[in-house]
Motif scaffolding. Structure first.
Motif, mmCIF file in Angstrom:
data_model
loop_
_atom_site.group_PDB
_atom_site.id
_atom_site.type_symbol
_atom_site.label_atom_id
_atom_site.label_comp_id
_atom_site.label_asym_id
_atom_site.label_seq_id
_atom_site.Cartn_x
_atom_site.Cartn_y
_atom_site.Cartn_z
ATOM 1 N N TRP A 173 -13.275 10.027 -2.347
ATOM 2 C CA TRP A 173 -12.393 8.776 -2.551
ATOM 3 C C TRP A 173 -12.501 8.165 -3.891
ATOM 4 O O TRP A 173 -11.798 7.683 -4.558
ATOM 5 C CB TRP A 173 -13.395 7.693 -1.498
ATOM 6 N N THR A 174 -13.649 8.684 -4.479
ATOM 7 C CA THR A 174 -14.140 8.095 -5.737
ATOM 8 C C THR A 174 -13.678 8.907 -6.895
ATOM 9 O O THR A 174 -13.158 8.443 -7.856
ATOM 10 C CB THR A 174 -15.448 8.023 -6.091
ATOM 11 N N SER B 283 0.807 -1.206 0.104
ATOM 12 C CA SER B 283 -0.177 0.042 -0.015
ATOM 13 C C SER B 283 0.962 1.320 0.102
ATOM 14 O O SER B 283 0.532 2.185 -0.664
ATOM 15 C CB SER B 283 -0.983 -0.087 1.169
ATOM 16 N N TRP C 154 -6.155 8.234 -1.267
ATOM 17 C CA TRP C 154 -5.267 7.130 -1.556
ATOM 18 C C TRP C 154 -3.882 7.273 -1.203
ATOM 19 O O TRP C 154 -3.027 6.304 -1.191
ATOM 20 C CB TRP C 154 -5.332 6.717 -3.169
ATOM 21 N N GLY D 5 -7.829 -0.683 -5.023
ATOM 22 C CA GLY D 5 -8.268 0.791 -5.628
ATOM 23 C C GLY D 5 -6.949 1.557 -5.874
ATOM 24 O O GLY D 5 -6.754 2.122 -6.624
ATOM 25 N N GLN D 6 -6.003 1.301 -4.881
ATOM 26 C CA GLN D 6 -4.594 2.171 -5.007
ATOM 27 C C GLN D 6 -3.880 1.802 -6.115
ATOM 28 O O GLN D 6 -3.625 2.504 -6.964
ATOM 29 C CB GLN D 6 -3.760 1.816 -3.817
ATOM 30 N N ALA E 192 -5.450 5.826 2.915
ATOM 31 C CA ALA E 192 -5.363 4.444 2.506
ATOM 32 C C ALA E 192 -4.391 3.491 3.380
ATOM 33 O O ALA E 192 -4.861 2.514 4.135
ATOM 34 C CB ALA E 192 -5.381 4.114 0.963
ATOM 35 N N GLY F 41 -5.254 0.428 -8.940
ATOM 36 C CA GLY F 41 -6.002 1.271 -9.979
ATOM 37 C C GLY F 41 -5.356 2.789 -10.531
ATOM 38 O O GLY F 41 -5.045 3.123 -11.327
ATOM 39 N N TRP F 42 -5.586 3.484 -9.017
ATOM 40 C CA TRP F 42 -5.003 4.873 -9.221
ATOM 41 C C TRP F 42 -3.539 4.949 -9.833
ATOM 42 O O TRP F 42 -3.298 6.094 -10.541
ATOM 43 C CB TRP F 42 -5.351 5.472 -7.869
ATOM 44 N N VAL G 147 -9.511 -4.643 -0.902
ATOM 45 C CA VAL G 147 -10.160 -3.644 -1.799
ATOM 46 C C VAL G 147 -9.347 -2.152 -1.942
ATOM 47 O O VAL G 147 -9.152 -1.804 -2.887
ATOM 48 C CB VAL G 147 -11.709 -3.395 -1.369
ATOM 49 N N LEU G 148 -9.061 -1.932 -0.586
ATOM 50 C CA LEU G 148 -8.504 -0.592 -0.601
ATOM 51 C C LEU G 148 -6.928 -0.685 -1.524
ATOM 52 O O LEU G 148 -6.861 0.317 -2.168
ATOM 53 C CB LEU G 148 -8.099 -0.339 0.887
#
Lengths: 273, 318, 264
Positions: free
Chosen positions: A214-215, A156, A221, A245-246, A225, A248-249, A241-242
């Protein structure tokens, strides 16, 4: 053909060499490192007291030990993630030195990312470990209870560094069009302060505002996060999931940074610097 | 005008020893300098990089506090009486500007008038003089950032002189300038020196500055004065030799020897003789002319560069 | 003397006004920044109903007092943190050979008019804070309401100078100095009762941040100190500020004497 198959390992080796150069370079800035470490610790104490007073026993999804840990981890992450660090790209664009970057056989985004990861590596050793150690000595921190949290936190933190890199690269690449990056830098400084969870966890905000942040933005993030992962605010699945998501970003920001660099290069070539 | 005794400045430097250890060492950048400069003198201050030239200048102007020793400039002690002294001296740092980067040159001069509290008519007169001598007229409305280095240096000189200083300190005033600008700066300083009411102290790397401007030469090395006197004294003291170079039509039948003359080299028909300590060229030339037919002859004066290079080399080994 | 500095100040503004776009961007950017510590108090009170014993209106008064005092100091002395730059480029040498004090020259030459926006904004916030807090006005309290932010400004200014001077010894100390200046602003933005132990003693009393907002606010509100301090502490702010200014002047002079110029 033989050359082709050797391509990948050579690139990998280049990357590692650039990372280690970045590490060594930042390890020589002793004075600045010490000054920054001191300030992280100082703010660590202050935010601990303030957020403890706010949260009390439990509020907004954190108990007292979690919020204290959250504070010290986030202080340690500031320098590691490189929230306020400069890549030097804007200055090189302004002075025209960036041409030298373009002449190298490695793409600029790749080279700058490697150097920044090296910087982050050194920062992790001193600027992350330092504040967390002080926090652990002065307060009762909450250590992760699930062993899987440790490796997940490392992933992360690395992803947060990549996202932060992408944001800063974009900020500084603005100098291709604006001559300097002052304006974007001020906006970045503002957002990285207020919207990353540094001053208060975003769960303190009205639900809708937090959801939008967040979105639609990369900011939560970067800091909240990884800090939420380490204090185990969510279940193991939630943490995964967190981190997804990171990822992805991180991918998105790198792609955008690469695109901006291509546009910037074209502009440079057309206008002749 | 200027007097120093036992002037010393130490710096603590820390150097990396091995992987992690650092060693702190005290280094004397200026190591006991005694200097006396009279009103109206022009003094060239010379030395290799790190010899302590700029450090000395900064102590004389009140920028740096000496570690030990005494200084008096215009009868004042530089650091404690810094602002009083500042009114009476002018300083040009080759690499530090006194001008306002974003404003027209004229505005800088006007601001300096307020800073030094020079009465307007006096200021106007002085400015007109500098503008004329340095050909600044067309540059006055130009923002400083748009000036070339040479143009800017002319502005800096003016800025340092507007309050009619008794002493003008110049730290590397010609560094980085093109040939024409160097000439202009030297020409201006020569005229200023000749008038005799301003004491000029300049440090430089450029020996041409010294040869054009200064009768008196102070050479420092490793923080110490290794020479204080004229260029001629330097030559005689350090045994720099004049040379006689002759081209002959035919080889000499037998070598020419004279007391005080030494053959330095013989390349074919070209012979080079050194004249030791004040020996005249006349006797040698007469002997040579008698011994062979001369095609060409030259007496070569010693180059100041050579002497100074020898001096530094000696300091490095000694 | 004052006239000379006014000439210099006008020149600074004239020089900066040439970069219109930069100026506009800076002004907009910094004006958002100032609100963050005040906004954080608003956010905190979404989660809690009292901050270490103080209700929103009282905590908000403290935050606005700290922000306003800091904005004043930042306008006048915030640019001391450029000392590092001035030392490194040798600009300080050029200032030292002029017949003026170095500190006032630096403050004037690096003056950033864009910080005026912050002052105006935080003044409005302070006025709102005062109105909302329900102060029982008397002439003495009105005087204190004026003196308190000014004293806070002087104290923060002194810290800007004192910790900025550290760059004479330790060139890369900017972040260290930020810890005390920006850190001091954040510290005073929340009631002193939030903190405890050595940290409270060191920052609250040692560096004097308790006198920026906490004690003056108590005196304005007519509230007894939960930490059992005497009532007159709220009136000590000017004295603390003067003491800090004197100390900062000493540190600055020591630093200039220690100054080791760089390069040739």
């Amino acid at each position: 053909m033989a050359n082709h198959s050797a391509g990948a390992p050579v690139r990998y080796r280049t990357f590692i060499a650039l990372v280690s150069a970045g590490f060594r370079r930042y390890s020589t800035y002793r004075q600045a490192t010490l000054a920054g470490l001191f300030t992280n610790v100082l703010f660590g104490f202050m935010r601990t007291y303030v957020l403890l007073a706010v949260v009390g026993r439990q509020a907004a999804g954190y108990d007292a030990r979690q919020i204290v840990t959250y504070v010290w981890v986030s202080q340690g992450l500031i320098a590691t993630v490189g929230l306020w660090g400069e890549l030097g790209l804007a200055d090189r664009i302004r002075t025209g030195d960036v041409v030298a970057d373009l002449l190298r056989p490695v793409p600029p985004v790749f080279a700058y990312l490697a150097a920044d990861l090296g910087r982050a590596g050194f920062a992790a050793l001193v600027r992350f470990v330092g504040p967390v150690l002080v926090g652990a000595l002065a307060f009762d921190l909450r250590w992760p209870q699930r062993p899987a949290t440790y490796p997940l936190f490392v992933v992360s933190a690395v992803l947060a560094t990549v996202i932060s890199f992408g944001c800063r690269y974009l900020t500084e690449a603005a100098a291709y069009w604006l001559l300097d990056a002052r304006g974007p830098r001020i906006v970045w400084a503002l957002c990285s302060n207020a919207l990353t969870g540094l001053v208060f966890p975003l769960s303190f905000l009205p639900g809708r505002v937090a959801a939008v942040l967040w979105t639609a933005t990369p900011f939560p993030w970067l800091l909240q996060a990884p800090a939420d992962v380490v204090v185990e605010r969510h279940s193991a699945g939630g943490a995964l999931v967190l981190v997804a998501g990171q990822a992805g970003w991180a991918g998105l920001m790198l792609a955008v940074a690469g695109y901006a660099q291509r546009l910037g290069t074209r502009r440079l070539v057309v206008q002749g610097g | 005008m200027i007097e120093t005794a036992g002037l010393r400045k130490e710096f603590v430097v820390s150097a990396k020893v091995g992987k992690l250890r650092r060693e702190r060492r005290v280094v004397a950048a200026v190591d006991g300098i005694d200097l006396r400069v009279e009103r109206g003198e022009t003094l060239g201050y010379l030395g290799p990089n790190g010899a302590g030239k700029s450090t000395t200048l900064k102590m004389l102007t009140g920028v740096l506090t000496p570690t030990a020793g005494r200084i008096s400039v215009c009868g004042l002690t530089p650091v404690p009486q810094r602002t009083q002294l500042a009114r009476r001296i002018g300083v040009v740092f080759g690499q530090r500007s006194q001008l306002w980067w974003d404003l027209p040159l004229r505005d800088s001069f006007d601001l300096l008038r307020h800073i030094y509290r020079v009465p307007a008519p006096e200021h106007a007169g002085r400015l007109a003089e500098c503008v004329e001598l340095l050909d600044l007229g067309p540059l006055l409305p130009v923002p400083v950032r748009q000036l070339s280095l040479g143009q800017r240096m002319r502005g800096e000189l003016t800025a340092a002189l507007l309050h009619r200083p008794e002493v003008l300190f110049l730290d590397e005033p010609t560094i980085g300038l093109d040939v024409v600008s160097k000439q202009a700066v030297r020409e201006f300083l020569t005229q200023l020196g000749r008038r005799g009411d301003t004491t000029l102290i300049l440090t430089t790397h450029d020996l041409a500055d010294i040869e054009r401007l200064c009768r008196r030469l102070v050479i420092v090395d490793h923080g110490r004065v290794v020479h204080d006197g004229t260029a001629e004294e330097l030559h005689s003291r350090y045994g720099s030799r004049r040379r006689v170079v002759v081209d002959l039509d035919e080889p000499l039948a037998e070598p020419v020897t004279l007391p005080g003359v030494a053959l330095e080299s013989a390349e074919g028909l070209r012979l080079t003789y050194q004249l030791v300590d004040g020996t005249n060229a006349g006797a040698l030339v007469a002997r040579l002319a008698a011994a062979a037919s001369l095609r060409d002859l030259a007496v070569v004066e010693p180059a100041i560069e050579d002497v100074i290079a020898r001096l530094y080399a000696r300091g490095a080994t000694g | 003397m004052v006239e000379t500095y006014l000439h210099l100040l006008r020149a600074t503004v004239r020089a900066q006004s040439q970069y219109r776009l930069s100026f506009a961007v800076d002004a907009v950017g910094t004006s958002f920044g100032v609100l963050l510590d005040v906004v954080s108090v608003l956010v905190f009170f979404r989660v809690t109903r009292s901050l270490a014993g103080f209700p929103f209106r009282e905590a908000f008064l403290m935050a606005s007092l700290a922000t306003f005092g800091f904005a004043l100091a930042d306008l006048v002395a915030g640019n001391v943190d450029l000392l590092r730059f001035n030392v490194r480029t040798g600009r300080l040498d050029a200032l030292l050979v002029r017949p003026l004090g170095v500190l006032p020259q630096l403050l004037v030459l690096d003056f950033a008019p864009r910080r005026l926006g912050r002052v105006v904004e935080s003044l409005v916030v302070y006025a709102v804070g005062l109105g909302y807090a329900g102060v029982g006005w008397s002439p003495a309290r009105a005087l204190l309401a004026v003196l308190a932010p000014l004293s806070g400004g002087v104290l923060y200014g002194a810290l800007f100078v004192a910790f900025g001077s550290v760059a004479f010894w330790w060139i890369e100390s900017a972040e260290f100095a930020n810890g005390f200046t920006y850190g001091g602003r954040d510290f005073a933005a929340y009631p002193l009762t939030v903190y405890s132990g050595l940290f409270r003693r060191l920052f609250g009393y040692g560096l004097g941040f308790a006198f920026v907002s906490y004690y003056p606010a108590l005196a304005l509100l007519g509230r007894a100190d939960p930490l059992h301090g005497p009532d007159w502490l709220g009136w000590c702010a000017p004295l603390v500020a003067i003491a800090a200014a004197l100390a900062a002047g000493g540190v600055w002079r020591l630093g200039v004497r220690h100054y080791r110029s760089t390069g040739s």
